[in-house]
Design a protein around this motif. Structure first.
Motif, short mmCIF file in Angstrom:
data_model
loop_
_atom_site.label_atom_id
_atom_site.label_comp_id
_atom_site.label_asym_id
_atom_site.label_seq_id
_atom_site.Cartn_x
_atom_site.Cartn_y
_atom_site.Cartn_z
N CYS A 71 0.82 -1.21 0.00
CA CYS A 71 0.00 0.00 0.00
C CYS A 71 0.86 1.26 0.00
O CYS A 71 0.41 2.32 0.44
CB CYS A 71 -0.96 -0.02 1.19
SG CYS A 71 -0.15 -0.29 2.77
N ASP A 72 2.10 1.13 -0.45
CA ASP A 72 2.98 2.29 -0.56
C ASP A 72 3.74 2.20 -1.87
O ASP A 72 4.25 1.13 -2.23
CB ASP A 72 3.98 2.35 0.60
CG ASP A 72 3.40 3.04 1.82
OD1 ASP A 72 2.85 4.15 1.66
OD2 ASP A 72 3.47 2.46 2.91
N ARG A 73 3.83 3.33 -2.54
CA ARG A 73 4.47 3.40 -3.85
C ARG A 73 5.89 2.81 -3.83
O ARG A 73 6.26 2.03 -4.70
CB ARG A 73 4.51 4.87 -4.30
CG ARG A 73 5.18 5.11 -5.61
CD ARG A 73 5.19 6.61 -5.91
NE ARG A 73 3.86 7.11 -6.24
CZ ARG A 73 3.38 7.22 -7.48
NH1 ARG A 73 4.14 6.87 -8.50
NH2 ARG A 73 2.18 7.68 -7.71
N GLU A 74 6.67 3.18 -2.82
CA GLU A 74 8.08 2.75 -2.84
C GLU A 74 8.23 1.23 -2.72
O GLU A 74 9.19 0.66 -3.23
CB GLU A 74 8.89 3.45 -1.75
CG GLU A 74 8.39 3.26 -0.34
CD GLU A 74 7.48 4.40 0.10
OE1 GLU A 74 6.63 4.82 -0.71
OE2 GLU A 74 7.61 4.85 1.25
N TYR A 75 7.29 0.60 -2.05
CA TYR A 75 7.39 -0.87 -1.94
C TYR A 75 6.92 -1.54 -3.22
O TYR A 75 7.45 -2.58 -3.61
CB TYR A 75 6.59 -1.37 -0.74
CG TYR A 75 7.14 -0.88 0.58
CD1 TYR A 75 8.48 -1.12 0.91
CD2 TYR A 75 6.36 -0.18 1.48
CE1 TYR A 75 9.01 -0.66 2.11
CE2 TYR A 75 6.87 0.27 2.68
CZ TYR A 75 8.20 0.04 2.99
OH TYR A 75 8.73 0.49 4.17
N ASN A 103 -2.75 0.48 -10.00
CA ASN A 103 -2.49 1.90 -10.23
C ASN A 103 -1.10 2.14 -10.81
O ASN A 103 -0.91 2.96 -11.71
CB ASN A 103 -2.56 2.70 -8.92
CG ASN A 103 -3.95 2.80 -8.36
OD1 ASN A 103 -4.94 2.61 -9.07
ND2 ASN A 103 -4.05 3.07 -7.06
N LEU A 104 -0.13 1.43 -10.25
CA LEU A 104 1.27 1.75 -10.51
C LEU A 104 1.94 0.85 -11.55
O LEU A 104 3.04 1.14 -12.01
CB LEU A 104 2.07 1.68 -9.20
CG LEU A 104 1.60 2.69 -8.13
CD1 LEU A 104 2.25 2.38 -6.79
CD2 LEU A 104 1.92 4.11 -8.56
N ASN A 109 -0.89 -7.74 -15.17
CA ASN A 109 -2.14 -8.35 -14.72
C ASN A 109 -2.02 -8.61 -13.24
O ASN A 109 -1.04 -9.22 -12.79
CB ASN A 109 -2.35 -9.70 -15.42
CG ASN A 109 -3.24 -9.57 -16.64
OD1 ASN A 109 -4.25 -8.86 -16.60
ND2 ASN A 109 -2.87 -10.24 -17.71
N VAL A 110 -3.01 -8.19 -12.47
CA VAL A 110 -2.98 -8.48 -11.03
C VAL A 110 -4.34 -9.04 -10.62
O VAL A 110 -5.39 -8.53 -11.03
CB VAL A 110 -2.60 -7.24 -10.19
CG1 VAL A 110 -3.56 -6.07 -10.40
CG2 VAL A 110 -2.50 -7.59 -8.71
N PHE A 111 -4.30 -10.11 -9.84
CA PHE A 111 -5.53 -10.75 -9.38
C PHE A 111 -5.53 -10.81 -7.85
O PHE A 111 -4.49 -11.03 -7.23
CB PHE A 111 -5.63 -12.19 -9.93
CG PHE A 111 -5.67 -12.25 -11.43
CD1 PHE A 111 -6.75 -11.74 -12.14
CD2 PHE A 111 -4.62 -12.82 -12.13
CE1 PHE A 111 -6.79 -11.80 -13.52
CE2 PHE A 111 -4.65 -12.90 -13.52
CZ PHE A 111 -5.74 -12.39 -14.21
#
Lengths: 223, 135
Positions: A71-75, A103-104, A109-111
């Protein structure tokens, strides 16, 4: 914490039915604490996907990885280390993590491997219960710290309905009536007279009824 | 169809202690099926769900666990924890539409008792009937 549980395996296997290379991506945040999506659960899920695909006569390579949080961009940028090793990510994070990857990583593809269920705590080992609805306008100072929005089946704001019996909710005799609990607790705190005051009509726009919520802390932003 | 099942047994150190004496020859003499591969672990409470699933990935037709009696575990609740994990794997197999009886938990007394041999024979016969793993 955010509490979640694994989706039925058939649903997950259907999502990835055409995949040849899968990255099962664990989250070491909330979902690892509630034993739904940490490294241990991702290892189990990867194994189950391999077994399920094999049983269905499909060849598929399944690898595992984990991020501190999803839930963080850097990770999320850490996914680069598996670049080229997957054609789909099965995320064992909560819905927030899946959204962040979507989003990023526009080309990925993400499930979701989990159903995100509620904000709660561990009542005892292996048991979690909902405590907060994230409604955006906390009234806990008026109710002795017990939330009627999350813990009353009808989210009533001015005391119990007529359905509770012996301190139990009419929807299920195993569920405590939170308004009975509030009444009892306010009595113990010598604050019961505060309950005579009617709560005003509530503005639910903070609870998501006004669209997706956003929070900006100007002292923390960099642009 | 007749076949020789590949069965993996995970047994706690205490329950299997004497079963491994003389390099397991006594086991064989007593009729313990030779197709059962025994892995000794310090306590069945240490056995992970993923280890049992990995056995299936590695080609096992069945997995069973032998731990201490429910109320007599050397490590207090180890065999109870193992039983819960075995139950979890049984549910997972059901989700995969595979016979849950390919995974079983046995609670047996310490040492080499007839029950240890019987459990192996029972498991072997059960899997011979069920058939090869679909994985």
């Amino acid at each position: 914490m955010i509490v979640a549980e694994r989706k039925p395996l058939a649903e997950i296997l259907n999502m990835v039915r055409d995949c040849k290379k899968i990255l099962v991506l664990a989250c070491r945040g909330c979902v690892s604490v509630c034993s739904a999506g940490g490294e241990r659960e991702a290892e189990i899920l990867a194994s189950l996907i391999r077994l399920g695909m094999k049983k269905n006569g499909k060849s598929c390579e399944v690898i595992e990885g984990s991020l501190v949080r999803q839930c963080d961009r850097e990770y999320i940028e850490g996914i680069d280390q598996w670049q080229g090793q997957y054609d789909a990510i099965v995320s064992t994070a909560c819905g927030v993590g899946v959204n962040f990857i979507a989003n990023l990583r526009p080309a990925d593809n993400v499930f979701p491997a989990l159903n995100t269920t509620f904000f709660g705590g561990s009542a005892e080992q292996g048991i979690w219960s909902e405590q907060c609805a994230g409604c955006g306008d906390c009234v806990l100072h008026l109710t002795g710290g017990l939330c009627p929005v999350a813990r009353c089946a009808k989210s009533l704001m001015n005391g119990p309905c007529g359905g509770s019996v012996d301190g139990r909710c009419e929807i299920d005799p195993n569920v405590d009536c939170v308004w009975q609990m509030i009444y009892d607790r306010m009595g113990r705190l010598d604050r019961q007279e505060e309950m005579a005051k009617s709560a005003p009509i509530r503005d639910w726009s903070t609870a998501g009824h006004g669209g997706p919520r956003k929070q900006i802390r100007k002292d923390l932003t960099v642009s | 169809m007749s076949f020789t099942p590949d069965i993996r047994l995970f047994s706690c150190h205490y329950t299997s202690q004497q079963s491994c004496a003389h390099e397991g020859k006594e086991l064989q003499e007593l009729g313990f099926p030779e197709n059962i591969q025994l892995t000794r672990i310090p306590c069945t409470g240490k056995l992970e769900v993923s280890t049992m699933l990995k056995a299936f990935e590695d080609g096992a037709d069945a997995v069973y666990v032998v731990g201490c009696p429910v109320d007599g575990c050397h490590n207090v609740q180890g065999s109870q924890r193992a039983a819960k994990r075995v139950a979890a794997v049984r549910e997972m197999l059901q989700e995969l539409e595979v016979e849950p009886d390919r995974v079983r938990m046995y609670h047996l007394n310490r040492g080499l008792h007839p029950e240890f041999i019987d459990a192996g024979i029972e498991m072997n016969q059960r899997i011979e009937k069920i058939g090869p793993s679909p994985f």
